[in-house]
Design an enzyme around this catalytic site. Structure first.
Site: not given
Length: 720
Positions: A316, A678
Site C-alpha cells: 500500500c 523520482c
C-alpha cells in the site's frame, strides 16, 4: 351550593385520575431504571473480572463428537462473567418502591397486601440458554435469525480470535468481532498510528496519531463492547512469539501486509492446529481465503511454496490503496471467523474469493487441496515446534516483516548524485535565467513594434505581419517553459525545443534576429539543465517541481528516442534505440558493453500477467524499487516474474563516472545537464544508468527523490 359541591367532586375525580396516571408513569420509569442498573452492574462485574485477572475455567465443546474439520479445536475462551442479577436469565420486574429497613421476615409480615387495582407480579420465565439478560438484549438481532440463533451466539461468546495486524484489514475485523460478542479478542501489532493510515484504518483516530496500534484498537473495541475480554500484544508476531500466541486462541486472522509475516502466520497455524482466515488488499483489488481448515484444507505454503520476488510484491505504501477496499475484505474476514466459531454456514476453504472494486465484481476460484510435499503441512513436515522459532523468514522472502519503504539502491556512485539543496539552487538559477530571458523577449518585442510603427503604412503592414509571431515563438520555447511551467509534457517540450531542425543550438527555431549574442547566451544558460521527472502519472498529478519534463518510468523505453533527441544526443544512438523492440532480447552481435549500456531494466520487460480479478491498477503502477503488479501475498505469487535491472546496476557506476557531473558548468556546455527525479531515488538511478550508457554526459539524479525534497527543502510539499 349543590352546584359547588358537584364541581368540587369533579375536580377531585380529575385529580385522582391525574395522580394515578403519574403513579403509573413513575412506576414504569422506575422499572426501566432498575433494568438499566442491572445491566450496568453486569458490565461492571465483567470489567472488574478483567482488571483483577480472574481465571475462569474453560467450558466444554457443545458438540463433543465433532472433529477439527467441523468445529474449532484448542483452548476455549473464558465463559462470560456471571450476572449479579438474581439469575442468569431474565429477572422478574423489581418492585416500584424499595423495601424498608429491618429484618426481612418482619418487613414481609408488616407489608400490607397490594391494592386491588395493582396487577399481581408476572410469573418468571426460566431461561433456556446460558446468556445473561444483558447479553440477550445486546445480541438480540443475532438471536432472532433462524440461521444463527442462541446456540450459535453462545458458541461465539465462548470463542477467541487473534487478529495479526491492526491496519486496514485488521480494523474492521476487530471492530465487528467485538460488536458480535467474541468472548476474547487478541490484537497484535508492532507499529504506531500514522496520519497516512487514517483513510483506511478506521480502528484509529486523529487524536491517537503516534499511539501504538494495538492499544488504540483496544480502546475502540472496548468502547464498542465493554463486556468482552480484549488482549493486546505490542511486540508483534515474531518466530519466537508465534506459537505461544496461536496456542491461546481458537481462530487466527491474518491481517498483515508483507510476505514474511504471511508465511510465519500460516506456519504457526499449521503447527498449532488453528484455522487461518487470510486476506490481502492493494490498489482496488482484494482477495480472501481460509487456510488449514478441514481434512484436506491447504496452507499458504501449499499454494506458494516459493516466496515471490520483491519486485512482484506491491504494498500500500508504494502502489496505493483505495481505503474502502481493505474495509470490505476485512468485513469478509470477520464473517468467516464468525462462521467458524459459531459453526454456521459454508467456510471459504479450498477456494479464493477475488474482489475487483472498480468493476464491482466478486470472483470465486477453486484451490487445490493440501500438498503432500509441503514443508509445513505435508506428510513429512520440516517446520515443527522445534524448528519454527529459528526459521529465518526475512531470508526466505527477501523482504522485511513490515510495510516500510523499499531499501535504497546503490546503482551509481554516490559522489555524483545531487542533494535536494543543490537541486534547489539549480532551480533558482533556472528561474533567474527565465526571468532575464522574458525581459529580453519583451524588450525585443517592444523594439519590433516601435520600428513597425515608424515605418511607412504599406511596409509597416508587411513588417507587422512578419514580426508578429516572434514574441509567440520566444514565449513558447522550451527555455520559457522550462523554468516557469509546472509539469511540462514531453511532446510540448519537444515541439518548443525545435527538435529535428536545431537540436543542439538555439531553442527557438527562427529566433536568430532581435535577441543578439547576449540573448543566445542566456538561452543556452537557461536550457543547460533539464529536469526529468520519471514518477508515475498518479504521483505526478499530486505535485511536481516547476519546469520538469515528465516521462513515466514505465514508458521510458518507448519515449527514449524523443528524450535523446531533446538532449542533443547523436542520431546514431537515437536511431539505435528506435530500432529496439520493447522487451526484445539484444542481438547476437552486440558486445557486453553495449548490453550493459542498453540497461536491461524492469521497464523493458513485458508486464506480468494480470491478477485473476483482471484489476488494472496494480498491473500498470510503477514504483521505486520495482514494478507493482498486484496485491502482496497470494496475488503476488500468481503473477509472472520480471527482470530486476541487474545489468543496469552492474554497468551504472562506470558509465556515470565516465560522464562526470560538473556542478558549476558554464553556459557554453555542448549538451544540457540532466537531473532525474523520482519518488525516493531508486528509479532515478536506473534512468541515470540507462542514459549514461547511451552517451548522455553530465547526467545525475537527486538523492532521496521527492521524499528527501519534502523533508529537507520544502516542508509544505506532501510527503507521500
Amino acid at each position: 351550593m349543590s352546584q359547588i359541591k358537584a364541581d368540587d367532586q369533579l375536580a377531585a375525580d380529575d385529580d385522582v385520575v391525574t395522580l394515578r396516571e403519574a403513579n403509573s408513569a413513575l412506576r414504569a420509569q422506575n422499572i426501566k431504571q432498575q433494568r438499566e442498573l442491572a445491566a450496568l452492574q453486569e458490565q461492571l462485574a465483567a470489567l472488574r473480572a478483567e482488571l483483577e485477572g480472574r481465571a475462569v475455567g474453560h467450558t466444554a465443546n457443545d458438540d463433543p463428537g465433532t472433529t477439527h474439520g467441523e468445529r474449532t479445536t484448542g483452548a476455549a475462551a473464558p465463559a462470560p462473567t456471571a450476572s449479579p442479577t438474581p439469575s442468569a436469565g431474565f429477572p422478574s420486574q423489581p418492585p416500584a418502591v424499595a423495601p424498608s429497613d429491618g429484618p426481612p421476615a418482619t418487613a414481609a409480615a408488616a407489608t400490607p397486601p397490594p391494592p386491588a387495582s395493582q396487577p399481581p407480579p408476572a410469573p418468571r420465565a426460566p431461561p433456556r440458554h446460558g446468556l445473561s439478560r444483558a447479553q440477550a438484549e445486546r445480541y438480540s438481532r443475532h438471536l432472532l435469525l433462524p440461521a444463527f440463533g442462541v446456540v450459535a451466539q453462545e458458541r461465539l461468546c465462548r470463542g477467541s480470535v487473534l487478529v495479526v495486524g491492526c491496519g486496514g484489514l485488521g480494523s474492521p475485523v476487530a471492530m465487528y468481532l467485538a460488536a458480535a460478542g467474541v468472548g476474547r479478542l487478541g490484537l497484535v501489532d508492532h507499529d504506531t498510528v500514522d496520519v497516512s493510515n487514517l483513510h483506511r484504518q478506521v480502528l484509529h483516530a486523529t487524536s491517537r496519531v503516534g499511539l501504538h496500534k494495538a492499544v488504540s484498537g483496544r480502546l475502540t473495541c472496548a468502547a464498542i463492547n465493554p463486556t468482552i475480554q480484549i488482549e493486546t500484544h505490542t511486540c508483534g508476531f515474531t518466530p519466537a512469539t508465534a506459537l505461544p500466541l496461536a496456542d491461546l486462541y481458537d481462530v487466527v486472522v491474518d491481517a498483515s501486509d508483507n510476505p514474511a509475516t504471511r508465511y510465519l502466520v500460516s506456519d504457526a497455524c499449521v503447527v498449532a492446529g488453528k484455522p487461518l482466515v487470510s486476506a490481502a488488499a492493494v490498489g482496488t483489488d482484494g482477495q480472501l481465503t481460509v487456510y488449514n481448515w478441514g481434512e484436506d484444507g491447504p496452507c499458504y505454503r501449499c499454494l506458494f511454496p516459493e516466496s515471490p520476488s520483491p519486485e512482484n510484491c506491491s504494498r500500500c505504501g508504494e502502489a496505493g490503496v483505495l481505503g474502502v477496499v481493505p474495509g470490505i475484505m476485512g468485513c469478509l474476514q470477520a464473517l468467516e471467523s464468525i462462521k467458524i466459531l459459531a459453526g454456521v454456514g459454508d467456510v471459504s476453504s479450498k477456494k479464493m474469493t477475488i474482489f475487483d472494486a472498480l468493476a464491482g465484481r466478486f470472483t470465486s476460484v477453486r484451490l487445490r487441496g493440501r500438498n503432500p510435499a509441503c514443508v509445513a503441512c505435508g506428510s513429512c513436515p520440516t517446520l515443527t515446534r522445534t524448528s519454527l522459532p529459528a526459521y529465518d523468514y526475512v531470508l526466505f522472502t527477501g523482504q522485511p516483516p513490515d510495510d516500510g519503504p523499499p531499501e535504497d539502491l546503490r546503482l551509481i556512485d554516490p559522489r555524483v548524485r545531487l542533494t535536494p539543496e543543490q537541486v534547489a539552487r539549480l532551480l533558482a538559477e533556472e528561474a533567474e535565467a527565465a526571468a532575464a530571458a522574458e525581459e529580453a523577449a519583451e524588450a525585443s518585442a517592444a523594439a519590433v513594434t516601435a520600428a513597425a510603427a515608424a515605418a511607412p503604412p504599406a511596409a509597416g503592414g508587411a513588417s507587422q505581419d512578419g514580426e508578429e509571431g516572434m514574441p509567440d515563438r520566444v514565449s513558447t520555447g522550451i527555455t520559457e517553459g522550462g523554468s516557469s511551467t509546472s509539469g511540462l509534457d514531453l511532446e510540448r517540450a519537444q515541439s518548443r525545443e525545435g527538435v529535428g531542425s536545431n537540436p543542439g543550438g538555439s531553442c527557438d527555431g527562427g529566433g536568430g534576429g532581435g535577441g543578439g549574442a547576449g540573448g543566445e547566451g542566456r538561452q543556452r544558460r537557461r536550457r543547460r539543465t533539464m529536469f526529468l521527472d520519471v514518477r508515475p502519472q498518479a504521483q505526478y498529478d499530486v505535485m511536481a517541481l516547476p519546469g520538469v519534463v515528465h516521462v513515466p518510468y514505465e514508458r521510458l523505453e518507448q519515449r527514449l528516442p524523443e528524450v535523446l533527441a531533446m538532449l542533443g544526443v547523436g542520431a546514431a544512438a537515437a536511431g539505435a534505440v528506435s530500432a529496439e523492440a520493447v522487451g526484445s532480447p539484444p542481438s547476437s552481435s552486440s558486445s557486453a558493453a553495449a548490453a550493459a549500456a542498453a540497461g536491461e531494466t524492469a521497464s523493458k520487460a513485458a508486464p506480468p500477467p494480470p491478477l485473476p480479478s483482471a484489476g488494472a491498477a496494480g498491473r500498470d503502477a510503477q514504483v521505486d524499487g520495482g514494478p507493482a503488479t498486484g496485491p502482496s501475498g497470494p496475488a503476488a505469487a500468481l503473477n509472472g516474474t520480471s527482470t530486476s535491472g541487474g545489468a543496469a546496476a552492474a554497468a551504472a557506476p562506470a558509465a556515470v563516472s565516465g560522464g562526470g557531473v560538473e556542478l558549476e558548468a558554464g553556459p557554453g556546455a555542448a549538451r544540457p545537464r540532466v537531473v532525474v527525479l523520482c519518488r525516493r531515488g531508486n528509479n532515478s538511478q536506473r534512468v541515470v544508468a540507462r542514459l549514461a550508457g547511451l552517451g548522455v554526459e553530465r547526467v545525475t539524479d537527486m538523492r532521496g527523490g521527492y521524499a528527501a525534497w519534502a523533508r529537507e527543502v520544502d516542508p509544505r510539499m506532501p510527503l507521500l
